[in-house]
Design a protein around this motif. Structure first.
Motif, short mmCIF file in Angstrom:
data_model
loop_
_atom_site.label_atom_id
_atom_site.label_comp_id
_atom_site.label_asym_id
_atom_site.label_seq_id
_atom_site.Cartn_x
_atom_site.Cartn_y
_atom_site.Cartn_z
N GLU A 191 6.61 -3.00 -6.43
CA GLU A 191 7.13 -4.31 -6.83
C GLU A 191 6.23 -4.93 -7.91
O GLU A 191 6.72 -5.54 -8.86
N LYS A 235 6.73 -3.54 -11.37
CA LYS A 235 7.93 -4.11 -11.99
C LYS A 235 7.67 -5.54 -12.45
O LYS A 235 8.10 -5.96 -13.52
N ILE A 281 7.07 4.28 -12.22
CA ILE A 281 7.24 3.66 -10.90
C ILE A 281 7.89 4.60 -9.89
O ILE A 281 7.54 4.60 -8.71
N ALA A 319 7.35 5.33 -5.77
CA ALA A 319 8.36 5.09 -4.74
C ALA A 319 8.58 6.36 -3.91
O ALA A 319 8.70 6.31 -2.69
N GLU A 367 18.07 4.90 -7.32
CA GLU A 367 16.62 4.96 -7.54
C GLU A 367 16.25 4.37 -8.89
O GLU A 367 15.22 3.73 -9.03
N ARG A 420 16.27 0.65 -8.70
CA ARG A 420 15.20 0.14 -7.84
C ARG A 420 13.83 0.32 -8.47
O ARG A 420 12.89 -0.36 -8.10
N SER A 421 13.72 1.25 -9.38
CA SER A 421 12.40 1.59 -9.92
C SER A 421 12.17 1.13 -11.35
O SER A 421 11.23 1.56 -12.00
N THR A 422 13.04 0.29 -11.87
CA THR A 422 12.79 -0.28 -13.21
C THR A 422 12.83 -1.80 -13.10
O THR A 422 13.53 -2.35 -12.25
N PRO A 423 12.08 -2.49 -13.96
CA PRO A 423 12.03 -3.95 -13.86
C PRO A 423 13.38 -4.56 -14.20
O PRO A 423 14.02 -4.15 -15.18
N PRO A 424 13.82 -5.54 -13.44
CA PRO A 424 15.11 -6.18 -13.72
C PRO A 424 15.18 -6.81 -15.10
O PRO A 424 16.25 -6.88 -15.68
#
Ligand SMILES: Nc1ncnc2c1ncn2[C@@H]1O[C@H](COP(=O)(O)OP(=O)(O)O)[C@@H](O)[C@H]1O
Ligand SMILES: [Mg+2]
Lengths: 221, 226, 264
Positions: A158, A161, A203, A207, B62, B65-69
């Motif tokens: 988190e 990100k 990232i 995960a 995935e 979920r694994s990259t910045p919004p």
């Protein structure tokens, strides 16, 4: 419509991207270390029987968990300098916001991990004549920390990100570099695609590792 | 330092801030409305016995979920219109981004909940002649949903916090309004503090209810899926 | 302070309340050196609370606990004050065995047994190892030294827990329903270990529902009811010819207890 993908201008800007990537990692690692360390103390403070200690700690955790990280960063950049007599540059504001945010979440992870151990472990240690510190360091933490590892890794995910939020106050991490590159080269398609892929490459392994650790722990318990 | 706080300025602009809050809730609500069903679909895709479905769905989940919004939002806002030739305003770009982004997380909540139901339930349903879809709808999901509620609410909280990003593409949410007022009045301390308080006032009760539900479920012997 | 030779534990007027509910309403008892005293009582009658007051896992609300002739705590203004620093050596010299073992799952059997001598008594490492080996052998687990608790049966785990307490070379051992969590076929090995200990002269205060064991091992049996010692006596009196109606009722409720006469 019939867009011809052309990555040459992105590749030409690889130095900017690399600097951005370094800044992203730097900010992420720094805030993770600060947050996990401070989180242990805040988590412990929430345990204190003294309400002058546990109440502020709880308030801190609730405020930072229940407000958006972007608002925190912006607050530290634009509002906080009015209260303190120091200069706050984008890096410091982002570090303050993200590490305090991580502190709050980490405090809860410590608390949850310690609470996941039943009363019996504390009592067995106490019955042997251990001091509170010995109970904690010899018996409780070695077991609890193991259970906390996946949650810490999730925080790392988190946090990595969230570092991209620092772009909003113009800190030169990866996302900010992407904005710069796409503005100069008019190539948002290629730039943002590449940057998304870089973030993913950074990232996703984390995960994956987290899922792996989680599975291993579940099997061993 | 002797800074003189002046919340009067905030009060005079309260209507703008509240409008911003309403827009924040609007984006959150719409993203939720699209994200939930999409999330269920993705979860079912990921649980499918068919590999050609499972693998790409897993990759999409995935990836989001694994990259910045914020990267996703900028891609949808700046890149997608150029690719498709379709104009897209900040509002639509935001709803689109956060629907997909949250659906990836909802998918994992759904999947966790479904997987947490014991095999015996599937087998009992099959034994009375139900098809897979019927077993899912009539037997598994009703049990799973109860366990998933805290994790869902948790995601809703995260979603609302994430929607602050829409301010960066100039959609007039709470943060965007706060920023405007702060620049106009030179009172960032009061304005951003109040904005943070407004977020807190909405999110904290949600957080408390998550905790209450988790305790209740734990007491009734059911674990939450996550 | 009485001078009775070899009195290891004496409890005087012990009371314990949790909030408004008073669980113990004035307990007096004494355990002499080498004695095995069994404490009986219905579930919720306060047996665990009483044991836990002896090693101060619970702090008594009133009354005194006297260990080896020394009253624990300082009296001031009619109340007794306890300092944690004073309680730690008490706990180090009073062993406790729990119903649910409470072994440390991140340590092997040997490490579990070494932990107290090492961390609390601060004995040299080699001596701790030697002790661990000796006491694990004593409970019949010499071959399980390097096993983690999760790889041991319930009975084996409880025997490691006994060895862990013994390694502190305690003056007194407390057993709180040490066999209640075990499968029936594993109860025997733990009771045998406890009986051997008693035969060797260990001073023990035991909470158990195994009346046959109480009959064979106890020097004295106490029946706890309504926060007080309702009846006490040697096992062949209290268990066979209880004077009090309550005690009779309690014993009748234990269907698994075959009358000692039939057994011996
Ligand atoms: N920490 C505690 N807080 C409140 N009540 C307690 C606590 N420990 C025990 N009790 C209460 O004290 C009573 C006696 O408990 P316990 O000593 O465990 O009984 P026993 O071991 O005889 O079954 C019970 O009613 C129990 O609910
Ligand atoms: Mg008990």
């Amino acid at each position: 419509m019939d867009h011809v993908w052309d990555f040459t201008s992105v590749i030409a800007s690889r130095k900017l991207l690399l600097i951005g990537l370094l800044h992203t990692v730097e900010l992420g690692v720094l805030c993770l270390v600060l947050g996990l360390t401070a989180g242990a103390f805040v988590g412990a403070a929430r345990y204190s029987r003294n309400r002058w200690v546990n109440w502020p700690a709880s308030a801190f955790v609730e405020v930072f968990r229940n407000t958006p990280a972007l608002v925190q960063i912006i607050w530290f950049y634009f509002a906080f300098p009015i209260l303190v007599p120091i200069d706050i540059d984008p890096f410091l504001a982002a570090t303050l916001g993200l590490s305090l945010n991580t502190t709050a979440f980490a405090a809860e992870i410590y608390r949850g991990g310690i609470q996941s151990l039943g009363r019996g472990q504390w009592e067995a240690a106490r019955a042997l004549g251990m001091t509170y510190g010995q109970q904690l360091t010899r018996i409780i933490l070695p077991q609890a920390v193991k259970r906390m590892v996946p949650a810490f890794m999730n925080r790392a995910v988190e946090l990595m990100k969230m570092t991209s939020l620092a772009s909003v106050i113009a800190y030169g991490e990866l996302m900010h570099q992407a904005k710069t590159i796409s503005t100069y080269n008019f190539n948002p398609i290629e730039t943002y695609t590449v940057v998304a892929l870089i973030f993913f490459a950074l990232i996703y392994p984390l995960a994956l590792a987290m899922q792996q650790v989680e599975r291993r722990l579940r099997r061993s318990e | 330092m002797g800074y003189e706080w002046d919340f009067g300025i905030v009060l005079r602009n309260a209507d703008l801030l509240l409008l911003g809050l309403a827009n924040t809730l609007k984006v959150t609500g719409l993203a939720l409305a699209f994200g939930l069903p999409l999330g269920l679909a993705l979860a079912l895709g990921r649980l499918s016995p068919r590999r050609w479905l499972r693998a790409p769905v897993g990759l999409v989940v995935e990836f989001f979920r694994s990259t910045p919004p914020i990267v996703q939002l900028f891609w949808f806002f700046f890149a997608l219109p150029l690719l498709t030739g379709i104009e897209i305003d900040p509002f639509r770009a935001s709803v689109l981004t956060f629907s997909i982004q949250s659906s990836a997380f909802f998918a994992e909540v759904f999947r966790g909940g479904i997987v947490s139901i014991e095999r015996g339930q599937w087998e009992a349903a099959k034994a009375i002649g139900m098809a897979r879809g019927q077993a899912l709808r009539r037997v598994v999901l009703p049990q799973a949903v109860k366990r998933m509620i805290p994790a869902f609410l948790e995601r809703v909280i995260e979603l609302m916090k994430t929607t602050t990003l829409v301010a960066t593409v100039s959609y007039a949410d709470l943060l965007y309004q706060a920023n405007n007022i702060a620049q106009r009045t030179y009172r960032p301390l009061e304005v951003f503090t109040v904005a943070a308080v407004l977020y807190f006032v909405v999110l904290f009760p949600l957080s408390l209810s998550v905790r209450g539900l988790e305790r209740r479920l734990a007491r009734s012997g059911e674990t939450t899926a996550h | 302070m009485s001078e009775q030779g070899g009195e290891v534990l004496r409890i005087e007027g012990l009371r314990k309340a949790f909030g408004a509910t008073e669980v113990l309403k004035g307990i007096d008892l004494s355990v002499a050196k080498g004695e095995a005293v069994v404490l009986l009582g219905a579930s919720g009658s306060g047996k665990s609370t009483l044991l836990r007051c002896v090693n101060f896992l619970e702090i008594p609300s009133a009354g005194r606990v006297v260990i080896d002739g020394t009253a624990v705590g300082r009296e001031r203004d009619g109340a007794v004050l306890y300092r944690e620093a004073e309680l730690i050596p008490i706990r180090a010299h009073v062993g406790m065995v729990f119903q649910h073992f409470n072994l440390f799952p991140h340590m092997t059997a040997r490490e579990n047994v070494m932990e107290g001598p090492r961390t609390v008594l601060r004995l040299p490492r080699a001596e701790c190892r030697e002790r661990a080996g000796r006491y694990l052998a004593k409970v019949g687990l010499a071959d399980k030294m390097d096993a983690y608790p999760s790889h041991l049966s319930g009975g084996q785990q409880q025997r490691v827990a006994i060895a862990r307490a013994l390694a502190m070379e305690p003056r007194l051992m407390l057993f709180d329903e040490a066999t209640s969590a075990l499968d029936p076929e594993l109860v025997g090995e733990v009771l045998q270990t406890m009986k051997d200990l008693s035969d060797e002269g260990m001073t023990m205060l035991i909470v158990t529902h195994e009346l046959g064991f109480a009959y064979a091992v106890a020097d004295k049996v106490l029946f706890l009811h309504d926060g007080r010692i309702h009846e006490e006596g040697p096992p062949d009196e209290l268990l066979v010819r209880p004077r009090e109606a309550r005690t009779r009722e309690f014993l009748r409720g234990h269907a698994s207890f075959r009358l000692p006469e039939a057994e011996f």
